[in-house]
Every structure is written in structure tokens, then in C-alpha cells.
Design an enzyme around this catalytic site. Sequence first.
Site, PDB file in Angstrom:
ATOM      1  N   ALA A  99      45.431  43.911  97.117  1.00  0.00           N
ATOM      2  CA  ALA A  99      44.063  44.390  97.359  1.00  0.00           C
ATOM      3  C   ALA A  99      43.662  45.219  96.159  1.00  0.00           C
ATOM      4  CB  ALA A  99      44.006  45.212  98.629  1.00  0.00           C
ATOM      5  N   SER A 100      43.330  44.539  95.077  1.00  0.00           N
ATOM      6  CA  SER A 100      43.173  45.247  93.806  1.00  0.00           C
ATOM      7  C   SER A 100      41.921  46.104  93.780  1.00  0.00           C
ATOM      8  CB  SER A 100      43.130  44.251  92.658  1.00  0.00           C
ATOM      9  OG  SER A 100      42.137  43.279  92.894  1.00  0.00           O
ATOM     10  N   CYS A 101      40.969  45.806  94.629  1.00  0.00           N
ATOM     11  CA  CYS A 101      39.679  46.383  94.299  1.00  0.00           C
ATOM     12  C   CYS A 101      38.630  46.137  95.374  1.00  0.00           C
ATOM     13  CB  CYS A 101      39.196  45.708  93.063  1.00  0.00           C
ATOM     14  SG  CYS A 101      39.539  43.975  93.203  1.00  0.00           S
ATOM     15  N   ILE A 102      37.536  46.830  95.176  1.00  0.00           N
ATOM     16  CA  ILE A 102      36.424  46.730  96.118  1.00  0.00           C
ATOM     17  C   ILE A 102      35.239  46.106  95.396  1.00  0.00           C
ATOM     18  CG2 ILE A 102      34.934  48.033  97.649  1.00  0.00           C
ATOM     19  CD1 ILE A 102      37.883  48.234  98.280  1.00  0.00           C
TER      20      ILE A 102
ATOM     21  N   LEU B 193      38.899  38.934  88.909  1.00  0.00           N
ATOM     22  CA  LEU B 193      39.029  38.552  90.318  1.00  0.00           C
ATOM     23  C   LEU B 193      39.100  37.026  90.438  1.00  0.00           C
ATOM     24  CD1 LEU B 193      36.270  40.934  91.707  1.00  0.00           C
ATOM     25  CD2 LEU B 193      38.725  41.343  91.604  1.00  0.00           C
TER      26      LEU B 193
END
Lengths: 102, 410
Positions: A99-102, B193
Site C-alpha cells: 500500500a505505497s500511497c494514497i 503506480l
Amino acid sequence: MDRNIAGVTIQVNEEGYLTSFQQWNQEVGTALAQEANINMSPRHWEVINYLQTEFKNDVPLSIRKIGKSGVVDIKEFYQLFPIAPLKTASKIAGIPKPASCI
Amino acid sequence: MKRIVILGAGTAGTMMANHLRNHLKREEWEIDIIDEREEHHYQPGYLFLPFDIYEPEDITKPIRDFIPHGVNLIHDAIDRIVPQEQFVNMVNGDRLHYDLLIIATGAKIAPEETEGMLGEEWQKSVFDFYTFEGALALRNKLREWEGGKLVVHITEMPIKCPVAPIEFAFLADSYFKNKHMRDKVEITYVTPLSGAFTKPKATTALQHLLDVKHIQIESDFAIEQVDNDRKIIIDYGGREIPFDLLVTVPTNKGDELIVRSGLGDDLNFVPTHKATLQSRDYENIFVLGDATNIAASKAGSVAHFEAEILTDNILRYINGEPLKEEFDGHANCFVETGGGKALLIDFNYTHEPVEGTFPLPGIGPLRLLKESRFNHMGKLAFRWIYWNMLLKGTHIPFVSTKMQEAGKEF
């Protein structure tokens, strides 16, 4: 959802990540690696073991952190797991998608 | 007399100064806020500066105008926090004792983290728009640019306002259309991403917009270096993407003072309890806004929701009551999609952005995850709300601190 791999039944989410690390073993990891066209070497396993240890210690993983881990540099990490290495390696390791990031 | 010291008079620090001054008795609590800068920048405006939508004067005002009476504003550089002794040491040698400390020192770009980013092409064909100077330099470049390969790039997460880079790509599409030169510009969106955004439903909506606007996407790209001679960016896997104009969002890090104080993680963000906003290491230190390491967006709306909850928690802390674990990661962001339209996303730690209405369930008037002109007007109106309500800690009608589930299509 259930799936059969390496002779056992495991539960995975819609993206193919194991939902329970308890169901992981090295044969499952090897089979998941083959699906990503990766033949596991001892060096691969060192990295996988590192990821699993960090996961068990609740340390969120990122490419940056792996580069500074002393276990593997980012360049080699890419050589070992050429496509989207952190996601691929996490899948093989039986741990959740980072969950690297938002 | 006890003392609260707030580090940083940006969005988060200024809101805390206003909230706390309203709640704490002046004869009991002194409140100091420290920031070496003179000007407060409306950071969402950096996105509009390069496209000549906003002028510099639209987005800068004196910090002093937003600090309430009864709060001391100290314009000096901070050396470090000494948490064991409860002191803030200033660069000029002054030492300030605190009973309670609020860290709101934000995040900033660190282009030096990527090899070659600050090379010969920096501000010639390689630009950022996360600083006032960068956005202005990029505006000047765009005014005269004759076209070619425009690459909009994110170095690594987390970054402030994670939707800003894709908004930049959308606005660039509009900008070049308006200049009748869209056919001369190839736009590529490059992200570490796996897709256009972190959350699946928003990714689908945004990917659709990228397709419609003929913006290529290169995902899973972890940059290793900018090659200034060949004008390409290269990732650790050896993938190369050529550019004529690179607009990059460099690595974002917390303030250097956090490192000097020994309080940060590997990106200088302060380990913070995600529901109470108390520091993990010191019970009389609280952290909010971009300075924290929590897995919420680094965005003004998040700082706004955090400030309301943190104010309650600080009052509880002062009264010796247990803290409330209330912060749910709520974020609310307009996403400019170009052509005078925008979409709106509303999400938190556990709920991804979905379709629905906002802020009134079933009514709106704003539509979630759908493009509309009304959403765009909302975004433009927000600048007024920011200067006149948000910074002053005035509650925004109908917008709740915790995310509402009603009116949403889960």
C-alpha cells in the site's frame, strides 16, 4: 477466491495476492514465480525472505526502503523481478500488495 | 502560564492557531507560531499558474493576515526540536520552551534525490510545478514552447496532492487545444503506480479521461535518472521515455529540521498515530498536515479535517482526558479535468472514492467521480473559501470532518 497451486488450495484476492500468509510455503512461492516467468534462485529467496520479515514486523514496504535495506539494491531488485518488482515479489512472497500511497 | 508552540504557518499550522486561540484562555495559554517565511501561498494555485489561469498575486498573501490576535508570530528559522527537554532551538540561538508542541512543517520537493534531475536541463526543459518558482518558470516556458513530447511524471509516492499531476496532464491538453497546437504536442503521463490513481474506481474513471484526451500512460515506472544529454528518463528496469519538456513531481520529503531533531522516518515524515494525530514518540507532541507519516493524502482538505479533530484532542490532552481516535483519513479533492470541468472525489482510510452526491446525500449539488462544470466552479470558488474561511478555522457548512457514507454508491 480459491485456487489450486503446487498441490494445495490457497485463497487469493482479485489481483492474485494471497489473503492469508499462513497458506504460503516455498512450493507455492515457486509456482507463483513461474506464473510471472521467474525462476527462483537463492538470491531471489533472500529478497523474498527479507520482504516476509518486514511484513511480519508491520513495516510498510517501498522501492526506496528496499534500496536502502542492505539486502539488495534497486538495480538488482529489478534484475531479479524485472516487471513491477515490488508488486511481483510481494505476490510471490504471499504478502499483501504494497500500500505505497494514497 | 503555559505555552503551545506551533511549527509552521502553512495551511495546517494556521488553522491550528485559529482553532486553539478560540478555545484556550489567554491568561492560561500562550500560543506561538513560528515560520521563517513572510508569505502564505495557496498551494493548489500552483497547478493553475503554468497555464495562465491564475496570476501570482492570486495565490500569495502575507502570513500575518491569517494569524489571530493573541498568537505570537515568530519570523525566524528553526534549528531543531529538543523533545527530551521540551525546547525549540532557533538558528539565531534563542530557545523556546514548550508545554505542548504542534509540528506542521509540511513537505517539500527533493529533486536532488534523483540522479540528473537538477542537471543542465533543470528549468530549461525539466520543470516542477510544486514550488512557486517552478510553476512560474514553467509558465514562461509554456508561453513560448512550440510543441513536442510533453512528459508529466511522478517520481515516487507519497506526494502532496496525489491528483495534481494528472490534473496537470488534463489542463495541458486543454491549454494546447486553446492555443490551436494540440496536434503538435504528444502528452505522456508517467507514474510509479500501476494505473492512473491508487484506488480502483477512481483509476477507471481517470483512465477513461486519459483515453478521451489522447494522453498516453506509462505505469510502474520507477525512475533511476534523468539523462540530460539524450533528454530521456530511465527507470531501474532500463525503460526509456524521451521528452522535449519534462514536468516532474520530484520526491517529496518532510522538512530538514525533522532530521536534525531525530524525529523523522526515511523521508523525514514524523511517525504519528493515524487516528489521534499524537506523535508516536512523545505524548506532548502532535503532528498534522503533510508533515505526518500517516497513510492519508497530503492535501489541504486532509489538514482541515485533521485540524478539527486535533483541536478536540489537544483540549482533551490538556484536561487529562483520553484522546479520541477519530481521524478516519478523510480527504476531499476536486480534480480538474480541463475544458472548464472537474470531478470531485471523497474518500478515507477504508473507503475508496466512489460515485454519488456531495455534500448533501442524494442532492449534491456536487457530483462525485463524475465530470461537471459545477464541480469546476466549486474548485475555483474554493480559493475564496480557503482564504476567508478555511485558514481562519471557520466550519464549512455541510462538510463533515468524518467521511459520510450516505449518498454514495459503494
